[in-house]
Design a protein around this motif. Sequence first.
Motif, PDB file in Angstrom:
ATOM      1  N   HIS A 135       4.986   8.393   1.742  1.00  0.00           N
ATOM      2  CA  HIS A 135       3.636   8.749   1.292  1.00  0.00           C
ATOM      3  C   HIS A 135       3.712   9.011  -0.207  1.00  0.00           C
ATOM      4  CE1 HIS A 135      -0.107  11.504   2.126  1.00  0.00           C
ATOM      5  NE2 HIS A 135      -0.250  10.781   1.034  1.00  0.00           N
ATOM      6  N   PRO A 145       5.371   1.420  -3.602  1.00  0.00           N
ATOM      7  CA  PRO A 145       5.019   0.367  -2.635  1.00  0.00           C
ATOM      8  C   PRO A 145       5.268  -1.031  -3.208  1.00  0.00           C
ATOM      9  CG  PRO A 145       3.270   2.001  -2.780  1.00  0.00           C
ATOM     10  CD  PRO A 145       4.248   2.329  -3.857  1.00  0.00           C
ATOM     11  N   THR A 163       3.955   2.323   3.947  1.00  0.00           N
ATOM     12  CA  THR A 163       3.599   3.169   2.804  1.00  0.00           C
ATOM     13  C   THR A 163       2.124   3.566   2.842  1.00  0.00           C
ATOM     14  OG1 THR A 163       3.312   1.137   1.537  1.00  0.00           O
ATOM     15  CG2 THR A 163       5.342   2.349   1.161  1.00  0.00           C
ATOM     16  N   PHE A 165      -0.697   5.399   0.270  1.00  0.00           N
ATOM     17  CA  PHE A 165      -0.903   5.749  -1.143  1.00  0.00           C
ATOM     18  C   PHE A 165      -2.157   6.607  -1.247  1.00  0.00           C
ATOM     19  CE2 PHE A 165      -2.139   3.897  -5.578  1.00  0.00           C
ATOM     20  CZ  PHE A 165      -1.484   4.924  -6.234  1.00  0.00           C
ATOM     21  N   GLY A 209      -0.104   0.080  -6.685  1.00  0.00           N
ATOM     22  CA  GLY A 209      -0.002   0.915  -5.488  1.00  0.00           C
ATOM     23  C   GLY A 209      -1.112   0.558  -4.504  1.00  0.00           C
ATOM     24  N   ALA A 213       0.414  -0.941  -1.099  1.00  0.00           N
ATOM     25  CA  ALA A 213       0.582   0.046  -0.013  1.00  0.00           C
ATOM     26  C   ALA A 213      -0.041  -0.512   1.276  1.00  0.00           C
ATOM     27  CB  ALA A 213      -0.087   1.358  -0.397  1.00  0.00           C
ATOM     28  N   SER A 480      -0.844   3.053   9.362  1.00  0.00           N
ATOM     29  CA  SER A 480      -0.057   2.329   8.350  1.00  0.00           C
ATOM     30  C   SER A 480       1.136   1.644   9.009  1.00  0.00           C
ATOM     31  CB  SER A 480       0.407   3.279   7.240  1.00  0.00           C
ATOM     32  OG  SER A 480       1.420   4.134   7.716  1.00  0.00           O
TER      33      SER A 480
END
Length: 486
Positions: A135, A145, A163, A165, A209, A213, A480
């Motif tokens: 995270h 990421p 990941t 974000f 990111g 992500a 995720s």
Amino acid sequence: MKVLFVCAEVAPFSAVGGLAQVAYFLPKALKEAGVDIRVFTPKYGIISSNLLRVENVLEGLKVPTGEAQKIICNVKVLKSPKKEDPIIYFLENMEYYEQRANVYNYSDDHIRFGLLSRAALEFVRQGDFVPDIIHVNDWHTGYLPNYLQTDYKNDKKLQEIATVFSIHNLHQGVFDFDHASEMDYDDGKGPLASFFSERFLKQNSLKRGIIHAHLINTVSQTYSRELLTEEYAPRLYKLFRELRGKFYGVLNGLDYQNFDPKKDKIIKSNYSTNNLSSREENKVDLQKEFNLEVSQHTPLLAIVGRLDDQKGLDLVMETIEFILAECNVQLVVCGPADNKHRDFFSDLEKQHPGIVGTHLMFDATLPRKIFAGADIILMPSKYEPGGIVALEALRYGCVPIVRATGGLADSVVDYDPTLSTGTGFSFKNYSAMSFLATVIRALETYKNKPVWKKIIKRAMDQDFSWDKSAKKYIDLYRRSQLICIG
Ligand code: GLC
């Protein structure tokens, strides 16, 4: 579920703003909910040595830079942390962290945080803690990421890590991406350049990111919708719209154990909704602390937190002389200020002795005394992704006047005299007139003591606890993972 939470600032070690609060209290709440979450952050020179009793977990961590040279770091861990606290890893490097007096604002911040991002991945690759999810938070760790999807794509150990974000702010680092020439445009795709190249400086880690992500979120529902508009995200709204499917909003929380007017040892007199009269002693204490005239009946207004343009202080600057002249109020201002705001508020204090008091730097305890003693907190923010100060004020019965934007729109309900509902006062238009009208509306209501008391009670009865938000994060983590395994 195992999570590595990577963040540039973590309270109480390196607390600059709300981000540091999140980086301490969210992992704590997630740990309580059964997640094996560990925090990864730099060991800055400014961290007070009595907070930092650490031991080595990984010595000589070699972090690739994109050139032959590697940067050597150590990873340390806090010795005997409190039982309820998650494990915190500190990334140690003399040149980039220890020898700097501040957390931010160096011309090589992109290297310092590129290093944090890449070191976190190397720590997982070379160490024994392999998280299911990493995270990351804000531009500083948006690099991570990206690295994971490019340079580490074929690494067996890292392949299945998802990941998340979190965007707490749209800041994009050292390079001025908003005014970049076409030649310096970064489409956000592809591998990152070497730390030491000009190109790396111009690679937009926030955008990267967002693109790389598996899932992104910001710290309130309203801000997640605002980011889809040109007004709030002029250069990124199209990207947010495109990636809408993986973009969520989760309101920040508050640690209700830690922030509790019934038990808080910092404030003069403890109180709850059942004995609000004890709150009055805190007002007197606060007036004395700021050298104001002691007066129970004068409405005491307050501004707390980072004092910069984001916080909409130009609306205060335009109207405060009028308010002080016409409305018989007092004002206290507390928080780290940029030059413009430091000059303005210290002048104001000089011109209104006994009526205006300031403390224009970070302070760990004063804000609580303010929440417990002041009547009204002013937050006319231009934009406000989360706005933890409003949650803290509500909890202590300090009635917020807010602009209905971002997290403030999600946490403060405008007072409605016909329905007898509301926990504060809010306005929509970003204008001095709307702000002033709302201040006057609040001060008129303040005169009616029973009504005001009910507003305070409703404010204090709200539940914005971190455990609620932590459950939502666990849900995001699961999603995720699903996106990651595709
Ligand atoms: C940033 C935002 C603030 C938010 C905090 C934590 O400081 O400006 O609104 O509460 O991050 O998420």
